[in-house]
Motif scaffolding. Structure first.
Motif, PDB file in Angstrom:
ATOM      1  N   THR A   1       0.699  -1.119   0.080  1.00  0.00           N
ATOM      2  CA  THR A   1       0.042   0.123   0.018  1.00  0.00           C
ATOM      3  C   THR A   1       0.741   1.281  -0.029  1.00  0.00           C
ATOM      4  O   THR A   1       0.574   2.126  -0.947  1.00  0.00           O
ATOM      5  N   ALA A   2       1.974   1.203   0.938  1.00  0.00           N
ATOM      6  CA  ALA A   2       2.784   2.587   0.748  1.00  0.00           C
ATOM      7  C   ALA A   2       3.413   2.534  -0.506  1.00  0.00           C
ATOM      8  O   ALA A   2       3.681   3.615  -0.806  1.00  0.00           O
ATOM      9  N   ASP A   3       3.906   1.334  -1.297  1.00  0.00           N
ATOM     10  CA  ASP A   3       4.487   1.577  -2.322  1.00  0.00           C
ATOM     11  C   ASP A   3       3.687   1.997  -3.473  1.00  0.00           C
ATOM     12  O   ASP A   3       4.108   2.912  -4.466  1.00  0.00           O
ATOM     13  N   LEU A   4       2.258   1.682  -3.371  1.00  0.00           N
ATOM     14  CA  LEU A   4       1.307   2.462  -4.232  1.00  0.00           C
ATOM     15  C   LEU A   4       1.248   3.821  -4.125  1.00  0.00           C
ATOM     16  O   LEU A   4       1.343   4.650  -5.192  1.00  0.00           O
ATOM     17  N   VAL A   5       1.153   4.519  -2.907  1.00  0.00           N
ATOM     18  CA  VAL A   5       1.064   5.651  -2.741  1.00  0.00           C
ATOM     19  C   VAL A   5       2.604   6.573  -3.140  1.00  0.00           C
ATOM     20  O   VAL A   5       2.551   7.482  -3.672  1.00  0.00           O
ATOM     21  N   MET A   6       3.616   5.637  -2.908  1.00  0.00           N
ATOM     22  CA  MET A   6       4.931   6.245  -3.210  1.00  0.00           C
ATOM     23  C   MET A   6       5.185   6.462  -4.829  1.00  0.00           C
ATOM     24  O   MET A   6       5.800   7.506  -5.069  1.00  0.00           O
ATOM     25  N   ASN A   7       4.531   5.615  -5.737  1.00  0.00           N
ATOM     26  CA  ASN A   7       4.559   5.753  -7.033  1.00  0.00           C
ATOM     27  C   ASN A   7       3.921   7.062  -7.639  1.00  0.00           C
ATOM     28  O   ASN A   7       4.409   7.514  -8.608  1.00  0.00           O
TER      29      ASN A   7
ATOM     30  N   LYS B   1      -2.375   6.480 -15.777  1.00  0.00           N
ATOM     31  CA  LYS B   1      -2.528   6.098 -16.894  1.00  0.00           C
ATOM     32  C   LYS B   1      -1.862   4.704 -17.231  1.00  0.00           C
ATOM     33  O   LYS B   1      -2.066   4.011 -18.285  1.00  0.00           O
ATOM     34  N   SER B   2      -0.671   4.460 -16.545  1.00  0.00           N
ATOM     35  CA  SER B   2      -0.009   3.296 -16.678  1.00  0.00           C
ATOM     36  C   SER B   2      -0.184   2.187 -15.725  1.00  0.00           C
ATOM     37  O   SER B   2      -1.050   1.191 -15.890  1.00  0.00           O
ATOM     38  N   TRP B   3       0.382   1.963 -14.839  1.00  0.00           N
ATOM     39  CA  TRP B   3       0.131   0.704 -13.792  1.00  0.00           C
ATOM     40  C   TRP B   3      -0.632   0.773 -12.813  1.00  0.00           C
ATOM     41  O   TRP B   3      -0.881   0.059 -11.933  1.00  0.00           O
ATOM     42  N   PHE B   4      -1.255   2.331 -12.438  1.00  0.00           N
ATOM     43  CA  PHE B   4      -2.194   2.139 -11.191  1.00  0.00           C
ATOM     44  C   PHE B   4      -3.273   1.268 -11.130  1.00  0.00           C
ATOM     45  O   PHE B   4      -3.534   0.767 -10.105  1.00  0.00           O
ATOM     46  N   LEU B   5      -3.992   1.100 -12.298  1.00  0.00           N
ATOM     47  CA  LEU B   5      -5.197   0.063 -12.218  1.00  0.00           C
ATOM     48  C   LEU B   5      -4.804  -1.154 -11.628  1.00  0.00           C
ATOM     49  O   LEU B   5      -5.621  -1.755 -10.759  1.00  0.00           O
ATOM     50  N   LEU B   6      -3.650  -1.744 -12.408  1.00  0.00           N
ATOM     51  CA  LEU B   6      -3.306  -2.994 -11.950  1.00  0.00           C
ATOM     52  C   LEU B   6      -2.822  -3.047 -10.197  1.00  0.00           C
ATOM     53  O   LEU B   6      -3.123  -3.999  -9.560  1.00  0.00           O
ATOM     54  N   ASP B   7      -1.916  -2.070  -9.940  1.00  0.00           N
ATOM     55  CA  ASP B   7      -1.393  -2.058  -8.685  1.00  0.00           C
ATOM     56  C   ASP B   7      -2.588  -1.797  -7.608  1.00  0.00           C
ATOM     57  O   ASP B   7      -2.568  -2.532  -6.619  1.00  0.00           O
ATOM     58  N   CYS B   8      -3.252  -0.980  -7.818  1.00  0.00           N
ATOM     59  CA  CYS B   8      -4.397  -0.726  -6.898  1.00  0.00           C
ATOM     60  C   CYS B   8      -5.499  -2.116  -6.616  1.00  0.00           C
ATOM     61  O   CYS B   8      -5.788  -2.214  -5.801  1.00  0.00           O
ATOM     62  N   THR B   9      -5.592  -2.565  -7.783  1.00  0.00           N
ATOM     63  CA  THR B   9      -6.441  -3.992  -7.800  1.00  0.00           C
ATOM     64  C   THR B   9      -5.799  -4.982  -6.915  1.00  0.00           C
ATOM     65  O   THR B   9      -6.344  -5.678  -6.011  1.00  0.00           O
ATOM     66  N   LEU B  10      -4.423  -5.139  -7.002  1.00  0.00           N
ATOM     67  CA  LEU B  10      -3.594  -6.104  -6.446  1.00  0.00           C
ATOM     68  C   LEU B  10      -3.498  -5.662  -5.044  1.00  0.00           C
ATOM     69  O   LEU B  10      -3.527  -6.574  -4.099  1.00  0.00           O
ATOM     70  N   VAL B  11      -3.544  -4.524  -4.735  1.00  0.00           N
ATOM     71  CA  VAL B  11      -3.282  -4.057  -3.126  1.00  0.00           C
ATOM     72  C   VAL B  11      -4.641  -4.353  -2.618  1.00  0.00           C
ATOM     73  O   VAL B  11      -4.695  -4.636  -1.336  1.00  0.00           O
ATOM     74  N   VAL B  12      -5.760  -4.008  -3.316  1.00  0.00           N
ATOM     75  CA  VAL B  12      -7.061  -4.229  -2.619  1.00  0.00           C
ATOM     76  C   VAL B  12      -7.290  -5.883  -2.409  1.00  0.00           C
ATOM     77  O   VAL B  12      -7.833  -5.991  -1.253  1.00  0.00           O
ATOM     78  N   LEU B  13      -6.902  -6.523  -3.340  1.00  0.00           N
ATOM     79  CA  LEU B  13      -7.082  -8.017  -3.156  1.00  0.00           C
ATOM     80  C   LEU B  13      -6.401  -8.465  -2.059  1.00  0.00           C
ATOM     81  O   LEU B  13      -6.495  -9.656  -1.297  1.00  0.00           O
ATOM     82  N   ASP B  14      -4.926  -7.770  -1.699  1.00  0.00           N
ATOM     83  CA  ASP B  14      -4.281  -8.100  -0.778  1.00  0.00           C
ATOM     84  C   ASP B  14      -4.905  -7.911   0.633  1.00  0.00           C
ATOM     85  O   ASP B  14      -4.547  -8.767   1.641  1.00  0.00           O
ATOM     86  N   TRP B  15      -5.595  -6.979   0.793  1.00  0.00           N
ATOM     87  CA  TRP B  15      -6.062  -6.416   2.099  1.00  0.00           C
ATOM     88  C   TRP B  15      -7.305  -7.499   2.175  1.00  0.00           C
ATOM     89  O   TRP B  15      -7.796  -8.010   3.132  1.00  0.00           O
TER      90      TRP B  15
END
Length: 80
Positions: free
Chosen positions: A36-42, A66-80
């Protein structure tokens, strides 16, 4: 350290899916917090545009969205 987390998750996720390992241990919560912190730092990391490094926050955030946010956010939400 990020590569170590990736290798750990590649090893643990199949074990969790098969029921051989309990999920939501302290380490799992720590890893989800780090992702989650990595998502914010990006949003604040620069990027290369036409050979020029752009460090402006607005441009970086726009490029990340426009690039990796949707994938990153989906994976972080699934991780929680």
């Amino acid at each position: 350290t990020v590569m170590a987390l990736i290798w750990y998750e590649l090893w643990v996720i199949p074990l969790e899916l098969t029921g051989l390992l309990d999920s939501y241990t302290v380490l799992e919560v720590l890893i989800a917090t780090l992702w989650t912190a990595d998502l914010v730092m990006n949003f604040f990391r620069g990027f290369v545009d036409n050979g020029v490094v752009d460090l402006r926050i607005r441009s970086t955030a726009r490029a990340y969205l426009k690039s990796w946010f949707l994938l990153d956010c989906t994976l972080v939400v699934l991780d929680w």
